[in-house]
Design a protein around this motif. Structure first.
Motif, mmCIF file in Angstrom:
data_model
loop_
_atom_site.group_PDB
_atom_site.id
_atom_site.type_symbol
_atom_site.label_atom_id
_atom_site.label_comp_id
_atom_site.label_asym_id
_atom_site.label_seq_id
_atom_site.Cartn_x
_atom_site.Cartn_y
_atom_site.Cartn_z
ATOM 1 N N SER A 386 0.858 -1.176 0.000
ATOM 2 C CA SER A 386 0.000 0.000 0.000
ATOM 3 C C SER A 386 0.897 1.229 0.000
ATOM 4 O O SER A 386 1.947 1.245 0.637
ATOM 5 N N VAL A 387 0.488 2.254 -0.695
ATOM 6 C CA VAL A 387 1.322 3.458 -0.802
ATOM 7 C C VAL A 387 0.511 4.708 -1.081
ATOM 8 O O VAL A 387 -0.526 4.648 -1.727
ATOM 9 N N GLY A 388 0.991 5.833 -0.591
ATOM 10 C CA GLY A 388 0.466 7.121 -1.026
ATOM 11 C C GLY A 388 -0.291 7.885 0.026
ATOM 12 O O GLY A 388 -0.399 9.093 -0.031
ATOM 13 N N TRP A 414 5.596 3.988 3.675
ATOM 14 C CA TRP A 414 5.625 5.456 3.684
ATOM 15 C C TRP A 414 6.867 5.946 2.970
ATOM 16 O O TRP A 414 7.981 5.524 3.283
ATOM 17 N N TRP A 415 6.667 6.818 2.042
ATOM 18 C CA TRP A 415 7.785 7.494 1.362
ATOM 19 C C TRP A 415 7.229 8.644 0.554
ATOM 20 O O TRP A 415 6.043 8.949 0.663
ATOM 21 N N GLN A 416 8.079 9.312 -0.226
ATOM 22 C CA GLN A 416 7.671 10.514 -0.955
ATOM 23 C C GLN A 416 8.422 10.614 -2.283
ATOM 24 O O GLN A 416 9.463 9.968 -2.448
ATOM 25 N N THR A 417 7.921 11.489 -3.158
ATOM 26 C CA THR A 417 8.652 11.787 -4.391
ATOM 27 C C THR A 417 10.098 12.142 -4.030
ATOM 28 O O THR A 417 11.043 11.729 -4.692
ATOM 29 N N TRP A 512 2.779 5.702 13.229
ATOM 30 C CA TRP A 512 1.515 5.889 12.518
ATOM 31 C C TRP A 512 1.589 7.239 11.821
ATOM 32 O O TRP A 512 1.880 8.245 12.474
ATOM 33 N N LEU A 513 1.325 7.274 10.549
ATOM 34 C CA LEU A 513 1.355 8.543 9.829
ATOM 35 C C LEU A 513 0.011 9.238 9.967
ATOM 36 O O LEU A 513 -1.043 8.598 9.887
ATOM 37 N N LEU A 514 0.071 10.563 10.154
ATOM 38 C CA LEU A 514 -1.165 11.304 10.428
ATOM 39 C C LEU A 514 -1.511 12.340 9.367
ATOM 40 O O LEU A 514 -2.352 13.193 9.587
ATOM 41 N N MET A 521 -2.389 18.685 0.028
ATOM 42 C CA MET A 521 -3.491 17.741 0.209
ATOM 43 C C MET A 521 -3.124 16.418 -0.438
ATOM 44 O O MET A 521 -2.259 16.359 -1.301
ATOM 45 N N ASN A 522 -3.809 15.383 -0.032
ATOM 46 C CA ASN A 522 -3.585 14.075 -0.612
ATOM 47 C C ASN A 522 -4.934 13.557 -1.092
ATOM 48 O O ASN A 522 -5.762 13.113 -0.311
ATOM 49 N N VAL A 523 -5.158 13.658 -2.383
ATOM 50 C CA VAL A 523 -6.446 13.272 -2.966
ATOM 51 C C VAL A 523 -6.225 12.026 -3.809
ATOM 52 O O VAL A 523 -5.469 12.078 -4.775
ATOM 53 N N HIS A 526 -2.797 11.342 -4.651
ATOM 54 C CA HIS A 526 -2.079 12.339 -5.449
ATOM 55 C C HIS A 526 -1.861 13.598 -4.635
ATOM 56 O O HIS A 526 -2.755 14.073 -3.955
ATOM 57 N N ARG A 527 -0.661 14.136 -4.751
ATOM 58 C CA ARG A 527 -0.337 15.345 -4.003
ATOM 59 C C ARG A 527 -0.773 16.581 -4.745
ATOM 60 O O ARG A 527 -0.416 16.774 -5.885
ATOM 61 N N LEU A 528 -1.518 17.416 -4.075
ATOM 62 C CA LEU A 528 -1.947 18.678 -4.675
ATOM 63 C C LEU A 528 -1.821 19.743 -3.605
ATOM 64 O O LEU A 528 -2.108 19.496 -2.439
HETATM 65 C C1 WTA Z 1 1.752 10.610 1.947
HETATM 66 C C2 WTA Z 1 4.087 8.990 -2.847
HETATM 67 C C3 WTA Z 1 0.746 7.679 5.052
HETATM 68 C C4 WTA Z 1 2.563 11.475 2.882
HETATM 69 C C5 WTA Z 1 5.022 7.778 -2.699
HETATM 70 C C6 WTA Z 1 3.745 11.892 2.042
HETATM 71 C C7 WTA Z 1 1.673 8.394 3.089
HETATM 72 C C8 WTA Z 1 3.115 12.036 0.684
HETATM 73 C C9 WTA Z 1 2.120 7.081 2.805
HETATM 74 C C10 WTA Z 1 4.067 11.813 -0.440
HETATM 75 C C11 WTA Z 1 1.800 6.052 3.737
HETATM 76 C C12 WTA Z 1 2.760 8.416 1.222
HETATM 77 N N1 WTA Z 1 1.106 6.405 4.838
HETATM 78 N N2 WTA Z 1 1.001 8.674 4.209
HETATM 79 N N3 WTA Z 1 2.139 4.781 3.549
HETATM 80 N N4 WTA Z 1 2.779 7.136 1.630
HETATM 81 N N5 WTA Z 1 2.077 9.185 2.077
HETATM 82 O O1 WTA Z 1 5.321 12.501 -3.085
HETATM 83 O O2 WTA Z 1 1.801 12.587 3.265
HETATM 84 O O3 WTA Z 1 3.195 11.578 -4.095
HETATM 85 O O4 WTA Z 1 4.353 13.074 2.477
HETATM 86 O O5 WTA Z 1 4.844 10.141 -2.884
HETATM 87 O O6 WTA Z 1 2.081 11.054 0.639
HETATM 88 O O7 WTA Z 1 3.389 11.800 -1.661
HETATM 89 P P1 WTA Z 1 4.175 11.562 -3.011
#
Ligand code: WTA
Length: 649
Positions: A386-388, A414-417, A512-514, A521-523, A526-528
């Motif tokens: 699961s991701v995002g 959990w990770w990011q661009t 736990w990510l909050l 925002m995370n829609v 997708h990051r916006l």
């Molecule tokens: C969120 C997507 C909770 C978080 C790979 C982060 C998550 C942003 C998780 C990055 C997760 C991503 N649990 N939140 N497993 N994975 N996020 O850059 O807020 O599109 O900062 O990368 O998505 O979004 P990005």
């Protein structure tokens, strides 16, 4: 997230230990954590052996010019060679790199030898168009194999690619091309979506009206729609690439040579160009695909159901899987075309063993009902990812039960661009999973949760997520903006990387990510940014001011809710003003940025220093009682907004 929702979440007490069989043969064990803890650089030096270097690096991390990192700096390599040729040389030429399934049902299985040959052709084509190492190439395409070929062709000749999500508008494409000084665009006539061909090339034509740096456009023929071609600028891929030699002598580049730029939303209106370089990124993505998913490259069929327009597609559909010589599935279309069981049909057909997707997809499948996956044989699955965005416990348990047959671990990554690779995740052979928790940093990564002063919080407390040590796949800077890079990520807590996410350690110390603590925002994963959408709204002639908030939404995680004040000369805006504004945002940014709801208001709540109080707007958007209004210039504004809304609804 509200405090109540959070404490409910943290009371979650279901536990899922690793399956014994998986644990017995797991890639990562507790010893892996111990090795990484005992010798950080030694651990990452060992991971670098996954890669075939031209010149093997003698250095691991150079942090002398922090926060500008260098990894494996004296090593040289070619990313495309690592993803392609070396597997062919190792006797894997006939192994399938991608099973491609188009939305209309057309299929193609591409072996490593075939992919190598086609990437060589594309590399020769780009070279003929004058592309040299360091020049930027934009890729604006649907999910078809040529998109991956174009990425690898760029990597092969050292030209950083800038992939722009095919769902973005002409305007968004133009901004990215301009910011990055792109010279060549690779696109298609169109793609198939929801059962019909939809054009893409016209958006490129529109964007290029404002992009004088672009010399040529390479157009892949996918839908065979009527497509206007500009003489002297536009070239058909099948003609121009098709005529090239399938041989291409690659060059090794320094480890820190730029591999790609990917734009993502930050907390200001202007998207940030995240720069990734070659050596560390390949080490990080290949290591994490192997570790987090317990990848067995000889037998697994891996499916990252994410678009190549996002980092997840870059790291886990392209670079990680190819560097590891594994077999992936690539699917062009939507999950409900032609029926709601399409994904599960694909898993049965290709015997997919690892599935990686976003919680928003899982919640949609929950809504559609278990009868769809139940029609198919999903017994090939052994790990689910699961991701995002945070995965809510109900979605986690549904995913594990109905898709994973209660056998498969769920890894919430959990990770990011910016991070380029997984940072926090359960390890499927080690970690006892907790629904909703991303758990611990992966071996080789050091994270923490800190309070406002940067002091680590105790177990049971919340704060900000930070990363304590550099990691190989980290962003190196923001394209053309070192200052913004240092300020955005490294100034809030000196010496640590500030991720922009809130997090909590539970009583066991698991994370736990909050959600975001900034205006991102995370829609639907997708990051916006709120400001990006606000700018789009105020660029409409009828809008004087706009405020955008992310409201909690059952399916998409967050939904975009906009409050706008119309200009005096716009009167009441007319009966279709809301539709008009929604379409305007879609045109400016893309359909994913269309607000779910737009409320026309007389005034916006502001603090005495003039800041819009989004927290209060969020209360309204989520139908909550109003929070504290004492810092407002005029606390009656909120009541006015509320009254207006209730009388107009
Ligand atoms: C969120 C997507 C909770 C978080 C790979 C982060 C998550 C942003 C998780 C990055 C997760 C991503 N649990 N939140 N497993 N994975 N996020 O850059 O807020 O599109 O900062 O990368 O998505 O979004 P990005």
């Amino acid at each position: 997230m509200s405090d109540e929702a959070l404490s409910n979440l943290l009371r979650e007490d279901r536990r899922f230990p690793p399956p014994a069989e998986l644990a017995a043969h797991a890639n990562v064990t507790t010893a892996t954590y111990e090795q990484a803890d005992a010798d950080f650089e030694g651990f990452w030096a060992a991971q670098a052996e996954r890669i075939s270097w031209g010149k093997a690096p003698t250095q691991v991390l150079d942090w002398s010019n922090a926060p500008f990192a260098k990894w494996y700096a004296d090593g040289t390599l070619n990313a495309a060679y690592n993803c392609l040729d070396r597997h062919v040389e190792n006797g894997l030429g006939d192994k399938v790199a991608y099973h491609f399934e188009g939305e209309p049902g057309d299929t193609r299985s591409i072996t490593y030898a075939e992919l190598t040959a086609e990437v060589c052709q594309a590399a020769n084509a780009l070279t003929e168009l004058g592309v040299k190492a360091g020049d930027r190439v934009a890729i604006y395409m649907p999910m078809i194999p040529e998109a991956i070929m174009a990425m690898l062709a760029c990597a092969r000749i050292g030209a950083p690619h800038v992939v722009v999500f095919g769902g973005f508008s002409a305007e968004a494409l133009a901004t990215r091309i301009q910011d990055c000084g792109v010279e060549i665009v690779v696109t298609t006539d169109g793609g198939f979506r929801r059962g019909s061909p939809s054009p893409l090339k016209p958006a490129v034509d529109e964007a290029l009206l404002e992009c004088p740096t672009v010399r040529n456009v390479l157009v892949v023929q996918r839908t065979k729609q009527d497509t206007p071609m500009t003489e002297g600028r536009d070239l058909w891929w099948h003609e121009f690439v098709g005529k090239q030699s399938t041989q291409h002598a690659y060059e090794n580049f320094p480890a820190e040579h730029p591999l790609y730029v990917m734009y993502t939303s930050g907390s200001t209106g202007k998207p940030k160009g995240i720069l990734h370089t070659t050596g560390g990124y390949l080490v990080g993505t290949s290591y994490t695909q192997w570790a987090t998913f317990d990848l067995k490259p000889d037998t697994d069929i891996f499916w990252t159901a994410a678009d190549i327009g996002w980092v997840t597609g870059h790291s886990y559909l392209v670079y990680g899987p190819l560097a590891n010589g594994s077999t992936s599935l690539m699917y062009e279309g939507t999950p409900d075309t032609p029926h709601r069981g399409r994904w599960w049909e694909l898993i049965e057909k290709y015997k997919v063993s690892i599935l990686y997707c976003a919680p928003t997809a899982i919640r949609t499948f929950m809504k559609w009902g278990a009868e769809h996956p139940e029609k198919f044989d999903l017994s090939s699955l052994r790990v689910l990812g699961s991701v995002g965005e945070p995965i809510n416990p109900e979605a986690y348990v549904w995913y594990r039960h109905f898709i994973g047959g209660d056998r498969t671990p769920v890894v919430d990554t959990w990770w990011q661009t910016e991070t380029g690779m997984h940072m926090i995740s359960p390890m499927p052979g080690v970690t006892e999973g907790k629904p909703g928790a991303a758990m611990r940093a992966i071996p080789g990564v050091v994270v923490d949760v800190v309070n406002d002063e940067g002091v680590p919080v105790a177990d049971g407390e919340g704060g900000y997520l930070v990363v304590r040590k550099p990691w190989p796949a980290m962003l190196r800077t923001l394209w053309g903006d070192d200052k913004r890079y240092a300020e955005t990520y490294w100034s809030r807590f000196p010496g640590a990387y500030f991720a922009g996410d809130g997090a909590k350690k539970d009583s066991d110390g698991d994370i736990w990510l909050l959600g975001r603590v900034d205006d991102v925002m995370n829609v639907s994963g997708h990051r916006l940014s709120t400001t990006e959408i606000e700018s789009a709204l105020v660029s409409h002639p009828k809008v004087a001011e706009a405020a955008v908030v992310g409201a909690t939404d059952e399916t998409t995680g967050q939904a975009i809710v906009a409050f706008v004040i119309l200009r005096g000369d716009a009167g009441d805006g007319g009966p279709d003003v809301v539709t008009e504004l929604r379409n305007h945002v879609s045109k400016e940014i893309g359909p994913i940025a269309k607000p779910r709801q737009i409320m026309v208001v007389e005034e916006l709540p502001k603090t005495r220093s003039g800041k819009i109080m989004r927290r209060l707007l969020r209360d309204i958007a989520e139908n909550r009682e109003l929070g504290d209004v004492t810092t407002l210039t005029d606390s009656s504004v909120m009541h006015l907004i509320k009254e207006n809304l209730s009388s107009s609804s």
